[in-house]
Motif scaffolding. Structure first.
Motif, mmCIF file in Angstrom:
data_model
loop_
_atom_site.group_PDB
_atom_site.id
_atom_site.type_symbol
_atom_site.label_atom_id
_atom_site.label_comp_id
_atom_site.label_asym_id
_atom_site.label_seq_id
_atom_site.Cartn_x
_atom_site.Cartn_y
_atom_site.Cartn_z
ATOM 1 N N GLU A 13 46.628 120.643 105.396
ATOM 2 C CA GLU A 13 45.492 119.878 104.884
ATOM 3 C C GLU A 13 45.098 120.399 103.504
ATOM 4 N N ASN A 14 45.107 119.524 102.506
ATOM 5 C CA ASN A 14 44.754 119.847 101.118
ATOM 6 C C ASN A 14 45.644 120.914 100.489
ATOM 7 N N GLY A 33 46.084 122.954 96.882
ATOM 8 C CA GLY A 33 46.586 122.406 95.634
ATOM 9 C C GLY A 33 47.986 121.879 95.801
ATOM 10 N N GLY A 34 48.708 121.827 94.696
ATOM 11 C CA GLY A 34 50.028 121.214 94.671
ATOM 12 C C GLY A 34 51.152 122.177 94.988
ATOM 13 N N LEU A 35 52.341 121.628 94.979
ATOM 14 C CA LEU A 35 53.542 122.396 95.290
ATOM 15 C C LEU A 35 53.838 123.444 94.221
ATOM 16 N N VAL A 36 53.453 123.181 92.985
ATOM 17 C CA VAL A 36 53.663 124.154 91.909
ATOM 18 C C VAL A 36 52.841 125.416 92.188
#
Length: 126
Positions: A13-14, A33-36
């Motif tokens: 989640e998120n 956050g994101g995958l980065v």
């Protein structure tokens, strides 16, 4: 050959859950956050888990698949939309007739082939 270090990412989640495995040892964390951002955190976890293992290759897996991880990661880094379920990059489709600057071929010249050279084309005239 040395065994690689595995960094496995799963959606949460998120954000993401990252689990790094090296020689039976594991370290994990949840990253919002994101995958980065998750990939950056994985680098820190790799350094922690593999401190005594020396330099080894790290295989990044998204739900167990390295190709899916690579596609999703590069899509995010480059700002290319990706299919959330497969990680496949979704390339924008632009039809030739609607592309900016597209030029339609002129039907009058499209079928005309260039004339063959004449026999005396290479000889000087004079």
């Amino acid at each position: 050959m040395q065994q690689p270090i595995y960094a496995d990412y799963t959606t949460a989640e998120n954000g993401w859950t990252v689990t790094v495995t090296c020689d039976g040892r594991q370290a994990g964390d949840r990253v919002e956050g994101g995958l980065v951002a998750a990939r950056d955190r994985a680098d820190t976890l790799v350094a922690t888990v593999a401190a005594t293992a020396g330099h080894r290759p790290v295989v990044h897996l998204l739900d167990g698949d390295a190709l899916v991880f690579t596609t999703a990661y590069l899509s995010e880094r480059l700002g290319i939309p990706a299919d959330a379920h497969t990680g496949s990059a979704v390339a924008p489709v632009v039809a030739a007739e609607s592309a900016p600057g597209a030029v339609e071929p002129d039907p009058a010249t499209a079928e005309q082939a260039p004339a063959p050279p004449t026999e005396d084309a290479g000889e000087p005239t004079g």
